[in-house]
Scaffold this motif. Structure first.
Motif, PDB file in Angstrom:
ATOM      1  N   PHE A   1      34.171 -28.887 -20.352  1.00  0.00           N
ATOM      2  CA  PHE A   1      34.974 -30.068 -20.705  1.00  0.00           C
ATOM      3  C   PHE A   1      36.371 -29.994 -20.095  1.00  0.00           C
ATOM      4  N   GLN A   2      36.806 -28.754 -19.746  1.00  0.00           N
ATOM      5  CA  GLN A   2      38.174 -28.585 -19.246  1.00  0.00           C
ATOM      6  C   GLN A   2      38.304 -28.994 -17.777  1.00  0.00           C
ATOM      7  N   THR A   3      37.181 -29.342 -17.139  1.00  0.00           N
ATOM      8  CA  THR A   3      37.213 -29.631 -15.697  1.00  0.00           C
ATOM      9  C   THR A   3      36.881 -31.095 -15.427  1.00  0.00           C
ATOM     10  N   PRO A   4      37.901 -31.924 -15.123  1.00  0.00           N
ATOM     11  CA  PRO A   4      37.609 -33.332 -14.854  1.00  0.00           C
ATOM     12  C   PRO A   4      36.862 -33.485 -13.535  1.00  0.00           C
ATOM     13  N   GLY A   5      36.168 -34.611 -13.363  1.00  0.00           N
ATOM     14  CA  GLY A   5      35.433 -34.876 -12.135  1.00  0.00           C
ATOM     15  C   GLY A   5      34.288 -35.819 -12.429  1.00  0.00           C
ATOM     16  N   PRO A   6      33.516 -36.181 -11.397  1.00  0.00           N
ATOM     17  CA  PRO A   6      32.439 -37.167 -11.585  1.00  0.00           C
ATOM     18  C   PRO A   6      31.415 -36.753 -12.638  1.00  0.00           C
ATOM     19  N   GLU A   7      31.142 -35.430 -12.742  1.00  0.00           N
ATOM     20  CA  GLU A   7      30.129 -34.989 -13.722  1.00  0.00           C
ATOM     21  C   GLU A   7      30.614 -35.272 -15.146  1.00  0.00           C
ATOM     22  N   MET A   8      31.888 -34.966 -15.415  1.00  0.00           N
ATOM     23  CA  MET A   8      32.446 -35.236 -16.750  1.00  0.00           C
ATOM     24  C   MET A   8      32.562 -36.737 -16.997  1.00  0.00           C
ATOM     25  N   ASP A   9      32.838 -37.512 -15.941  1.00  0.00           N
ATOM     26  CA  ASP A   9      32.926 -38.975 -16.095  1.00  0.00           C
ATOM     27  C   ASP A   9      31.591 -39.536 -16.587  1.00  0.00           C
ATOM     28  N   VAL A  10      30.511 -39.081 -15.927  1.00  0.00           N
ATOM     29  CA  VAL A  10      29.180 -39.555 -16.301  1.00  0.00           C
ATOM     30  C   VAL A  10      28.847 -39.090 -17.711  1.00  0.00           C
ATOM     31  N   TYR A  11      29.269 -37.867 -18.034  1.00  0.00           N
ATOM     32  CA  TYR A  11      29.028 -37.299 -19.363  1.00  0.00           C
ATOM     33  C   TYR A  11      29.691 -38.162 -20.433  1.00  0.00           C
ATOM     34  N   GLN A  12      30.970 -38.476 -20.180  1.00  0.00           N
ATOM     35  CA  GLN A  12      31.705 -39.271 -21.152  1.00  0.00           C
ATOM     36  C   GLN A  12      31.103 -40.676 -21.272  1.00  0.00           C
ATOM     37  N   GLY A  13      30.632 -41.208 -20.133  1.00  0.00           N
ATOM     38  CA  GLY A  13      30.001 -42.530 -20.163  1.00  0.00           C
ATOM     39  C   GLY A  13      28.747 -42.534 -21.016  1.00  0.00           C
ATOM     40  N   ARG A  14      27.923 -41.503 -20.844  1.00  0.00           N
ATOM     41  CA  ARG A  14      26.682 -41.405 -21.622  1.00  0.00           C
ATOM     42  C   ARG A  14      26.993 -41.335 -23.124  1.00  0.00           C
ATOM     43  N   PHE A  15      28.009 -40.567 -23.484  1.00  0.00           N
ATOM     44  CA  PHE A  15      28.299 -40.361 -24.909  1.00  0.00           C
ATOM     45  C   PHE A  15      29.315 -41.346 -25.484  1.00  0.00           C
ATOM     46  N   GLN A  16      29.720 -42.323 -24.650  1.00  0.00           N
ATOM     47  CA  GLN A  16      30.520 -43.423 -25.200  1.00  0.00           C
ATOM     48  C   GLN A  16      29.582 -44.314 -26.016  1.00  0.00           C
ATOM     49  N   ASP A  17      28.297 -44.250 -25.679  1.00  0.00           N
ATOM     50  CA  ASP A  17      27.269 -45.031 -26.363  1.00  0.00           C
ATOM     51  C   ASP A  17      27.109 -44.546 -27.808  1.00  0.00           C
ATOM     52  N   ASN A  18      26.505 -45.385 -28.634  1.00  0.00           N
ATOM     53  CA  ASN A  18      26.211 -45.047 -30.040  1.00  0.00           C
ATOM     54  C   ASN A  18      27.473 -44.616 -30.790  1.00  0.00           C
ATOM     55  N   GLY A  19      28.545 -45.388 -30.574  1.00  0.00           N
ATOM     56  CA  GLY A  19      29.777 -45.153 -31.333  1.00  0.00           C
ATOM     57  C   GLY A  19      30.485 -43.863 -30.966  1.00  0.00           C
ATOM     58  N   ALA A  20      30.163 -43.291 -29.789  1.00  0.00           N
ATOM     59  CA  ALA A  20      30.794 -42.030 -29.349  1.00  0.00           C
ATOM     60  C   ALA A  20      30.682 -40.957 -30.437  1.00  0.00           C
ATOM     61  N   CYS A  21      29.532 -40.928 -31.136  1.00  0.00           N
ATOM     62  CA  CYS A  21      29.378 -39.980 -32.252  1.00  0.00           C
ATOM     63  C   CYS A  21      28.827 -38.636 -31.780  1.00  0.00           C
ATOM     64  N   GLY A  22      28.555 -38.494 -30.469  1.00  0.00           N
ATOM     65  CA  GLY A  22      28.096 -37.209 -29.936  1.00  0.00           C
ATOM     66  C   GLY A  22      26.587 -37.044 -29.922  1.00  0.00           C
ATOM     67  N   TYR A  23      25.849 -38.012 -30.492  1.00  0.00           N
ATOM     68  CA  TYR A  23      24.383 -37.986 -30.491  1.00  0.00           C
ATOM     69  C   TYR A  23      23.866 -39.315 -29.942  1.00  0.00           C
ATOM     70  N   VAL A  24      23.024 -39.245 -28.911  1.00  0.00           N
ATOM     71  CA  VAL A  24      22.426 -40.465 -28.344  1.00  0.00           C
ATOM     72  C   VAL A  24      20.911 -40.293 -28.378  1.00  0.00           C
ATOM     73  N   LEU A  25      20.234 -41.245 -28.996  1.00  0.00           N
ATOM     74  CA  LEU A  25      18.774 -41.166 -29.127  1.00  0.00           C
ATOM     75  C   LEU A  25      18.113 -41.266 -27.749  1.00  0.00           C
ATOM     76  N   LYS A  26      17.197 -40.350 -27.464  1.00  0.00           N
ATOM     77  CA  LYS A  26      16.494 -40.391 -26.174  1.00  0.00           C
ATOM     78  C   LYS A  26      15.559 -41.601 -26.162  1.00  0.00           C
ATOM     79  N   PRO A  27      15.249 -42.167 -24.973  1.00  0.00           N
ATOM     80  CA  PRO A  27      14.296 -43.282 -24.938  1.00  0.00           C
ATOM     81  C   PRO A  27      12.924 -42.836 -25.474  1.00  0.00           C
ATOM     82  N   ALA A  28      12.140 -43.807 -25.933  1.00  0.00           N
ATOM     83  CA  ALA A  28      10.856 -43.506 -26.597  1.00  0.00           C
ATOM     84  C   ALA A  28       9.956 -42.606 -25.748  1.00  0.00           C
ATOM     85  N   PHE A  29       9.931 -42.805 -24.420  1.00  0.00           N
ATOM     86  CA  PHE A  29       9.009 -42.020 -23.579  1.00  0.00           C
ATOM     87  C   PHE A  29       9.430 -40.553 -23.465  1.00  0.00           C
ATOM     88  N   LEU A  30      10.678 -40.228 -23.865  1.00  0.00           N
ATOM     89  CA  LEU A  30      11.107 -38.819 -23.889  1.00  0.00           C
ATOM     90  C   LEU A  30      10.933 -38.214 -25.281  1.00  0.00           C
TER      91      LEU A  30
END
Length: 550
Positions: free
Chosen positions: A373-402
């Motif tokens: 988390f201490q290293t900014p860059g595209p990987e952390m950007d995508v990470y933060q984008g993924r976890f901005q979902d679902n109220g940024a609560c740190g848990y995002v439900l995987k799609p049904a096929f997963l």
């Protein structure tokens, strides 16, 4: 001058026809046809007028002026990121293994892994960003007080008890859902007992120290574990306390799988040429505190008829090993991750704390994909984008096929299936607003260019860029349209990147925003840009038009 927006005047004129204001009906039409709002109707239109229209006269006449229209488009309601996804909206009652979990690697570090400072501040920062899995690298310290630092290196040291206090105070500020403490335990038996005492005394009732009532044959859900802190580490025996298995203190290798031990070896040989440590023994008191996250060596994917890993056992994989498993048996890994947690961590050679792309691991259903988390860059950007979902609560439900134990999805060999839903995504980059100067020279003006990237399964990965606009960060005008094809929309994320073009050196980063495709709104929208460290820029935006069709 600051609020003058020619492109929005044009959009307003299209919606209002010859009128000076928008009537409720005209606004409903705009919300339906352009913005593709599912709830478009008089009620939504009136609430937007009520919320954003500055003129009391227009409000009284149930109309929206151009100013109100601009305020609406710049608001959370006009954002490209769905307002509905800014709160927890997913089912939180499924087993932990059905979620992606925001997870950090070497959480204690503020910089690199050889000589950087360790700090409780780093834990606070990660928790405030919604991180739900933290790493604690524990070693014997002076005066019988265990310490946390990167073993065999010159990183500074912090007290285990200070870290626990910081975690106690900040664990549930950003999210009520459970926090997992990943213990990398290198301590002697005496100091392990001190660790157990501190865990008990400092975390108190927050610490989950016995299985939940009735939850003894599958992982509990984030909902059931609200407000709880779980330990991940080695454990003597099974889920329920062992009946004197192998004596009170069995001999186990220090906590992590072979690859992490190899990582420590790599660091050790680079730094201090220390001999390999002896195998460590585990204190019963510490073992008993590990409930649903018992660290084990990965013994291969279970095949029908053979007993596999118990549901409460979890393995850790270095990024390289995870990629190899995905390549060799992608579907096996996906199925394994339906009922078991997997933790992925950066390769040992990343002593500069650089990151790998988390997307491939998520595509394979891996939940605890730990990044620096201490290293900014595209990987952390995508990470933060993924976890901005679902109220940024740190848990995002995987799609049904997963989450399907009999699913056939393989991210490395894409075939037709329930995940296959071809979409055409059109993004028109219309303009930019108030892009900050990155160069400290007071006469410098930015030369912005925008790149739109798709991250997802390899077939969907794409990137397109606009031309460069010279000397205009205030209101660069572009109007460039891009078309993308996306076949697995449930795994796709869209990243808008704005850079200051430089002909003679690397472009400077200005701002970015990453949005999961399922959280992307259609129509005329503003993309609110984030800084390199993932904080919101106060007024830097891109104005875009988005459409998504089957």
């Amino acid at each position: 001058m600051l609020t003058q927006r020619v492109e929005i005047d044009r959009t307003f004129a299209e919606a209002a026809g010859s009128g000076e204001t928008l009537s409720v009906d005209q606004l409903v039409t705009f919300l339906q046809h352009q913005q593709r709002e599912e709830a478009a109707g008089p009620a939504l239109a009136l609430s937007l007028i009520e919320h954003y229209e500055p003129s009391e006269t227009a409000k009284a006449q149930r109309q929206m002026t151009k100013d109100g229209f601009l305020m609406y488009l710049l608001s959370a309601d006009g954002s490209a990121f769905s307002l509905a996804h800014r709160r927890v909206y997913q089912d939180m009652g499924q087993p932990l293994s059905h979620y992606l979990v925001s997870s950090s690697h070497n959480t204690y570090l503020l910089e690199d892994q050889l000589a950087g400072p360790s700090s409780t501040e780093a834990y606070i920062r990660a928790l405030c960003k919604g991180c739900r899995c933290l790493e604690l690298d524990c070693w014997d310290g002076p005066n019988q007080e265990p310490i946390i630092y990167h073993g065999y290196t010159f990183t500074s040291k912090i007290l285990f008890c200070d870290v626990l206090r910081a975690i106690r105070d900040y664990a549930f500020k950003a999210s009520p859902y459970p926090v997992i403490l990943s213990l990398e335990n290198h301590c002697t038996l005496e100091q392990q007992r001190v660790m157990a005492r501190h865990l008990h005394a400092i975390l108190g009732p927050m610490l989950l120290n016995r299985p939940l009532d009735g939850v003894t044959n599958s992982l509990p859900s984030p909902e059931q574990l609200k407000g709880k802190i779980l330990l991940k580490g080695k454990k003597l025996g099974g889920l329920l306390p062992p009946g004197g298995e192998g004596g009170p203190e069995a001999t186990v290798v220090s906590d992590e799988d072979e690859a992490a031990v190899m990582e420590d070896e790599a660091v050790r040989s680079r730094v201090q040429h220390k001999p390999k440590e002896d195998k460590l023994r585990l204190a019963q008191e510490l073992s008993d505190m590990v409930i649903y996250c018992k660290s084990v060596h990965f013994g291969g994917f279970s095949s029908p008829g053979t007993p596999g890993q118990a549901f409460y056992e979890m393995a850790s994989f270095s990024e390289n090993r995870a990629l190899r498993l995905l390549q060799e048996s992608g579907n096996g890994f996906v199925r394994h991750n339906v009922g078991h947690l997997s933790r992925i961590y950066p390769a040992g050679w990343r002593t500069d704390s650089s990151n790998y792309s988390p997307v491939e691991m998520w595509n394979g259903g891996c939940q605890i994909v730990a990044l620096n988390f201490q290293t900014p860059g595209p990987e952390m950007d995508v990470y933060q984008g993924r976890f901005q979902d679902n109220g940024a609560c740190g848990y995002v439900l995987k799609p049904a096929f997963l989450r399907d134990p009999n699913g056939t999805f393989n991210p490395r060999a894409l075939a037709q299936g329930p995940w296959w839903a071809r979409k055409r995504l059109n993004i028109r980059v219309i303009s930019g607003q108030q892009l900050p100067k990155v160069n400290k020279n007071k006469n410098s003006i930015v030369d912005p260019k925008v790149t739109v990237e798709i991250h997802g399964v390899s077939r969907d990965v794409a990137s397109r860029q606009t031309a460069v606009i010279t000397n205009n960060g205030f209101n660069p005008w572009r109007d460039t349209e891009f078309a993308f094809e996306v076949v697995v929309p449930d795994l796709a994320l869209i990243r808008f990147l704005v850079e200051d073009y430089d002909a003679s050196s690397k472009n400077d980063f200005i701002g970015q925003s990453t949005i999961p495709l399922n959280s992307l709104k259609q129509g005329y929208r503003h993309v609110h840009l984030m800084s390199k460290n993932g904080d919101q820029h106060p007024s830097a935006t891109l104005f875009v038009k988005i459409s998504l069709q089957d």
